[in-house]
Motif scaffolding. Structure first.
Motif, PDB file in Angstrom:
ATOM      1  N   TRP A  72       0.861  -1.188   0.000  1.00 44.82           N
ATOM      2  CA  TRP A  72       0.000   0.000   0.000  1.00 44.82           C
ATOM      3  C   TRP A  72       0.893   1.232   0.000  1.00 44.82           C
ATOM      4  N   TRP A 115      -4.168  -3.458   1.702  1.00 41.83           N
ATOM      5  CA  TRP A 115      -5.195  -2.686   1.004  1.00 41.83           C
ATOM      6  C   TRP A 115      -6.549  -3.378   1.134  1.00 41.83           C
ATOM      7  N   GLY A 116      -7.541  -2.636   1.612  1.00 38.13           N
ATOM      8  CA  GLY A 116      -8.887  -3.182   1.730  1.00 38.13           C
ATOM      9  C   GLY A 116      -9.228  -3.698   3.112  1.00 38.13           C
ATOM     10  N   GLU A 117      -8.214  -3.908   3.979  1.00 33.78           N
ATOM     11  CA  GLU A 117      -8.495  -4.395   5.330  1.00 33.78           C
ATOM     12  C   GLU A 117      -9.001  -3.250   6.211  1.00 33.78           C
TER      13      GLU A 117
END
Length: 715
Positions: free
Chosen positions: A526, A660-662
């Protein structure tokens, strides 16, 4: 019977010169008890009030008391002067200054003088008015009378007092009651009562004293001697201010080092100290302590000062030279005597507080002095090469030159040293050292240069990341220089995986910067992870005691930096209040108002007007995260930013970095949580106004050639 000849005082104003003279005399002597026989309309009496602790006015006219200024210090006695003698006996009053101005006949003046003399303190002053009338007309009983004959007779006797007359009409005789010429040799009356304990407040100015090794010694050995310690911090950044906050509640903070305004700072210190109602003020610098016997002698010196009506006590200074054991004697180093103990008196203060070096360091109200060698000052300001270099370079930077004003600080061509007796050192300060060997002038200059970088190192490091936009680089660089006083500050970029174009521009234009490159594996993470790592890298390179992190897409207003610094209190980190373009939703305390979304469309004049409108001197907890002013020691203490956003619920001191996305919390938030756990509060200064374009460089055109080459990705 002829009516008395009247004199127009408007025509003969010189007849009242004695009032100014007596007021000035009282300001010097500072009598504990002032008695005036014959007060009339209190023209003189009321002017003495600031300079005496107790004032008694005696007059046979009951209306005279109506003119007396009401004060807890004043008392009107409606009585004949001889009747008041009985009250003096009953109340055991001792008079320090007596003004005889009642009945002006020879007989009355002699009687008043002789009956009041026993109640006058040793070396007390007696003043006789109207003893040198300027002409025959003034000898009339309504004016000077025959008081001059009384003065003539009294002048023949010299056993108990001495007397002289000022030959200016209408005349004033000054008498001192004494047995010895020197007041301090006068036999003292033994007081069987319990001795009063005098309250002493110590005042001190400090500036970056921890780095010079002064502050902890000062606190350890001086603080126990005083009832309170009042400190003026002159813009320290090395931790001195924070340290003193743990030692005394009386710390006054100056925001910018202003060495030349020392007297102005002393006046502020004095005013703060006087709020504590002390009897005495002890003035010392942070590189000084008193000799070992101080705790036993200070109260005695206070008592003697009061008994002799003195305003201050002068101590000798022992200048330790390049050691903790040897004092310097040559080149005027052993002739320093300074007024260290100040008696608190009404109206105490400095007449002038103009800038400048080498001014009188004690208040102008201090007139009468006594000297002592029972207590001395151990001065550590010359005790090491580091301290000598600091003094030399600071004085040089303020324009001092020549041998006496500058070079004497390091020259050892005439060096004469003497070992200081061990018994003068407080316990724990004696060090048995070898005598320093004299240095040549060249050797002295060489060690001064060794410390130049330390003396003039930046105190603040302003840090900005850049990676692909020369346009944003130029814009933020110009903004910082335009709206920031760069004295004792450094500003540098961190080229964070920067493009070749950005690197070339930084190098070609000699713009201070460091290069930081993430590994190929890190580049795949990220992108924000690379940002946090770069800020931590920047902190490791910063020379300042404080870090100021900014974004490249920010514009500034006047005072943005100064108001961050003013809002720092030793246990916080401070962010500016942001006005944001609205490209993204704003956060806590942020204001969404569009003044342009790129540097090309920035409406600077309109933003500056708006910034002035919204700026208020207020600090609130929380807020956004940049610009951020933080003490470098605090940043390092919590190991800086985490290397990315942090998975919710993980240990902030051993975090799990989110992908990314967590679900996660920002690295900025985690930094603030770690600081809070150490007692450092995140706050926002509402008068530090900064405009945030939002995603300026991220949305700008430009290649990230180096990024894609390193990561193996396609753009």
């Amino acid at each position: 019977m002829e009516s008395p000849q009247l004199i127009d005082l408007n025509k003969y104003k010189g007849l009242t010169w004695h009032e100014d003279f007596i007021v000035h005399l009282a300001s010097i002597i500072r009598p504990k008890v002032y008695v005036e026989l014959g007060i009339y309309h209190c023209a003189l009496f009321n002017r003495i009030i600031p300079y005496a602790e107790e004032l008694i006015g005696v007059d046979i006219n009951s209306e005279a008391g109506q003119y007396m200024q009401i004060s807890h210090k004043t008392r009107f006695v409606h009585a004949m002067t001889q009747d008041f003698i009985k009250q003096l006996e009953a109340e055991s009053i001792t008079i320090d200054m007596l003004f005889i101005d009642a009945d002006h006949s020879r007989e009355a003046v002699l009687q008043d003088f002789r009956t009041y003399l026993p109640f006058v303190s040793p070396h007390g002053i007696i003043l006789l008015h109207d003893v040198h009338p300027g002409n025959e007309g003034l000898i009339h009983p309504a004016w000077c009378g025959t008081a001059y004959l009384a003065a003539e007779e009294l002048s023949r006797y010299r056993d108990e007092y001495e007397m002289m007359t000022i030959p200016a009409s209408p005349g004033l005789a000054i008498c001192r009651k004494r047995q010895t010429q020197l007041s301090w040799q006068e036999p003292q009356r033994v007081n069987q009562d319990i001795k009063k304990r005098y309250s002493i407040v110590c005042i001190c100015q400090i500036y970056n004293e921890l780095i010079k090794g002064n502050l902890e010694r000062f606190v350890k050995y001086v603080k126990p001697l005083a009832d309170a310690l009042v400190v003026y911090d002159d813009g320290s950044t090395d931790g001195s201010y924070e340290y003193m906050l743990t030692q005394t509640p009386y710390v006054i903070r100056g925001y910018h080092n202003d060495f030349a305004n020392e007297i102005s700072h002393k006046q502020i210190l004095l005013q703060e100290a006087l709020k504590l109602s002390p009897d005495f003020i002890l003035w010392l610098d942070a590189d000084e302590v008193l000799t070992a016997n101080a705790s036993d002698c200070l109260q005695s010196l206070c008592s003697t000062c009061i008994e002799n009506n003195n305003d201050g006590v002068v101590f000798h200074e022992i200048n330790l030279w390049r050691s903790h054991t040897f004092r310097r004697l040559d080149s005027l180093y052993d002739v320093g005597w300074f007024v260290r103990l100040w008696r608190v008196t009404p109206g105490m203060g400095y007449e002038e507080t103009r800038p400048g070096l080498h001014q009188r360091p004690y208040p102008s109200s201090i007139k009468r002095l006594q000297w002592t060698d029972s207590v001395q000052v151990l001065h550590y300001g010359f005790s090491s090469k580091q301290r000598l270099a600091h003094k030399y370079l600071v004085y040089q930077s303020h324009g001092q030159s020549g041998y006496d004003m500058l070079d004497r600080l390091i020259s050892e061509e005439q060096l004469i040293l003497e070992r200081v007796p061990r018994e003068l050192f407080p316990e724990g300060l004696w060090i048995d050292e070898e005598q320093p060997i004299p240095l040549t002038w060249e050797e002295s200059l060489a060690y001064v240069e060794d410390y130049r970088a330390e003396v003039f190192k930046p105190q603040f490091s302003i840090i900005c990341l850049i990676y692909k936009s020369i346009g944003w680089l130029k814009f933020v660089y110009e903004q910082v220089l335009k709206y920031t006083d760069m004295n004792r500050k450094e500003f540098f970029f961190v080229a964070n995986d920067a493009t070749d174009e950005v690197l070339a521009y930084l190098r070609e234009n000699s713009i201070p910067h460091y290069e930081f490159n993430n590994s190929s594996e890190q580049l795949l993470e990220w992108y924000v992870n690379n940002v946090y790592r770069a800020y931590n890298f920047a902190a490791s390179k910063a020379k300042g005691d404080f870090l100021v992190f900014i974004n490249s897409d920010m514009a500034f207003s006047p005072g943005w930096f100064d108001n961050l610094w003013i809002s720092y209190n030793g246990s916080n980190c401070v962010c500016s209040r942001l006005v944001e373009s609205g490209k993204l939703p704003s956060g806590t305390y942020g204001i969404e108002k569009d003044f342009g979304r790129t540097y090309n469309t920035y409406q600077e004049e309109q933003f500056q007007t708006y910034a002035r409108f919204i700026a208020i001197p207020r600090v609130e907890n929380g807020g956004l995260f940049m610009p951020l002013l933080i003490r470098k020691q605090h940043f390092d203490m919590v190991e800086g930013y985490p290397e990315g956003q942090v998975v919710i619920g993980s240990d902030i001191f051993n975090p799990v970095i989110a992908r990314w996305g967590e679900a996660c919390i920002s690295g900025d938030t985690v930094l603030m949580q770690k600081l809070k756990a150490q007692g450092i509060v995140h706050q926002t200064a509402f008068n530090s106004i900064v405009y945030h374009f939002q995603w300026g460089e991220k949305d700008s055109k430009g290649t990230r050639q180096s990024f894609f080459l390193k990561s193996g990705k396609e753009e």
